[in-house]
Design an enzyme around this catalytic site. Structure first.
Site, PDB file in Angstrom:
ATOM      1  N   LYS A   1      -2.166  -1.663  -3.779  1.00 30.60           N
ATOM      2  CA  LYS A   1      -3.004  -0.462  -3.748  1.00 30.60           C
ATOM      3  C   LYS A   1      -2.111   0.777  -3.828  1.00 30.60           C
ATOM      4  CE  LYS A   1      -6.430   1.907  -0.832  1.00 30.60           C
ATOM      5  NZ  LYS A   1      -7.120   1.925   0.471  1.00 30.60           N
TER       6      LYS A   1
ATOM      7  N   LYS B   1       0.852  -1.188   0.000  1.00 30.54           N
ATOM      8  CA  LYS B   1       0.000   0.000   0.000  1.00 30.54           C
ATOM      9  C   LYS B   1       0.890   1.240   0.000  1.00 30.54           C
ATOM     10  CE  LYS B   1      -3.748   2.309   2.529  1.00 30.54           C
ATOM     11  NZ  LYS B   1      -4.621   2.251   3.708  1.00 30.54           N
TER      12      LYS B   1
END
Length: 334
Positions: free
Chosen positions: A254, A201
Site C-alpha cells: 500500500k 505500507k
C-alpha cells in the site's frame, strides 16, 4: 511490389496476434476478475443513512442500515467481500471504541454476517480513527510507543474475530503486531481467522482523501516514524519477511499505483497470497478527471487494475469495485 516484399529483411510479425478482438482476448496474459476485488467501506456510528465523502466522489460514510443496503447491492454484483473501517462517535487516548463489543465495526460485522453468511468480511485493524491524536499507536509524551500499543491492536483484532470477521488486516505498522495478533487469536480459539498484513505500507501523500474519510488526520507530526519511506525498496522485503515469520497468511502493498515495482518484488520473493490497496488519492484523481470529461473512466480504471494484477497482486482493494463489477455485468449482457 512482390519483389520489394521479398527484399525485406527477416523480422517477426507480432501484429498477427493483435489482428482481431477475439484473437487478442485469446492470447491475453492478464485478466482482472470481479472475484479479485474487495471494496473498502466506511461505517460511521450514529449516522442515519449515508453521506458522500467530498474528496472521494461516489464513496460514502454509511450508517448501519445504509451499509447493509449497499452490501446487498455489492453481493448482487458478485463482489466477494468488503474491508470495513470504523468511525466512532467518541475517541479517547486508549482508543477504546476500537475494541469495544458494541463498537461500530463490531456492529457492522454482526449485521453483515447475519445478512450474508457467505460474504468475505475483512476488517482494518488500527487505532488511528479511535484516538484524538490520530496516530496508529498509543501516544506518550509526543511519541508513538510501539510495544504498549500491541496489546490494544491485538485486542481490536480479537474483537473483530469474535464478531464474525473472516480476516483481520493490521495497518498500524507497529513492529511485532502480527505475532501479537496471532497469539491473541489462537489463544481465544480463533485459529481459523486469517491475518492479512499491511506488510509494506508507505508514508504516502496518496492517503490524503482517506484522512477525511476516516476522520483520522494526525493531530501532530506525521506517520513517518512507523510507515515506510517511499524511497526504500529493500526495506519492503525485510518488513514482509518479518510478517511472514510472525504468522501472516497474506501480505499487502500500500499504495498500489506508484509501488508496482514493490508488488513485483514481494511477489517474486514470497509465495503467500498478495494484495494491493488502490488508495484514496489514486481513486480520487481518476474520478476528478472523469467528472471533468478529460479521460475515459472505464478504460483508465480497467488499465490501472490490470497493472496491479500484472505486477503480481492476487487481491485488489479498490473503491472502483462497484463500478468495475457493473461494467463487467454490462459487457456480459452484450
Amino acid at each position: 511490389m512482390s519483389s520489394q516484399k521479398n527484399d525485406l529483411p527477416s523480422f517477426r510479425r507480432h501484429r498477427r496476434l493483435r489482428a482481431s478482438g477475439t484473437l487478442r482476448d485469446l492470447v491475453r496474459e492478464t485478466e482482472v476478475n470481479i472475484n479479485d476485488l474487495i471494496l473498502p467501506m466506511f461505517a460511521q456510528e450514529g449516522l442515519d443513512g449515508k453521506e458522500e465523502i467530498a474528496s472521494m466522489p461516489g464513496v460514502y460514510h454509511f450508517g448501519l442500515d445504509a451499509l447493509r443496503r449497499e452490501v446487498d447491492d455489492l453481493v448482487e454484483l458478485g463482489i466477494p467481500g468488503v474491508i470495513l473501517f470504523g468511525i466512532p462517535a467518541e475517541k479517547d487516548d486508549q482508543s477504546s471504541s476500537a475494541y469495544a463489543e458494541q463498537g461500530i465495526v463490531q456492529q457492522a460485522i454482526r449485521a453483515l454476517r447475519r445478512d450474508h453468511p457467505e460474504l468475505l468480511i475483512m476488517t482494518d485493524v488500527c487505532l488511528c480513527q479511535y484516538n484524538p491524536a490520530g496516530h496508529c499507536g498509543i501516544v506518550r509524551n509526543g511519541q508513538i510507543v510501539n510495544d504498549d500499543s500491541l496489546a490494544l491492536i491485538a485486542e481490536t483484532a480479537l474483537s473483530h474475530a469474535a464478531a464474525g470477521a473472516d480476516i483481520v488486516a493490521p495497518s498500524d505498522m507497529m513492529d511485532g503486531r502480527v505475532a501479537a495478533i496471532r497469539q491473541r487469536l489462537d489463544g481465544h480459539g480463533f485459529e481459523n481467522v486469517s491475518i492479512l498484513s499491511y506488510a509494506v505500507k508507505y508514508a504516502s501523500a496518496f492517503y490524503g482523501p482517506f484522512r477525511e474519510a476516516a476522520h483520522s488526520a494526525p493531530a501532530f507530526g506525521d506517520r513517518r516514524t512507523y510507515q515506510m519511506d517511499p524511497a526504500n525498496a529493500r526495506e519492503a522485503l525485510r518488513e514482509a519477511s518479518s510478517d511472514v515469520e510472525e504468522g501472516a497468511d497474506m501480505l499487502m502493498v500500500k499504495p498500489a499505483l506508484s509501488y508496482l515495482d514493490i508488488t513485483r518484488r514481494i511477489r517474486e520473493r514470497f509465495d503467500l497470497p498478495l494484495a494491493t490497496y488502490n488508495v484514496s488519492a489514486e481513486y480520487s484523481m481518476v474520478k476528478a478527471a472523469a467528472l471533468k470529461g478529460w479521460i475515459d473512466e472505464r478504460a483508465i480504471v480497467e488499465e490501472v487494475l490490470t497493472s496491479f494484477k500484472r505486477a503480481g497482486a492476487d487481491i485488489i482493494l479498490t473503491y472502483h469495485a462497484m463500478d468495475f463489477a457493473r461494467w463487467q455485468k454490462e459487457q456480459a449482457k452484450r
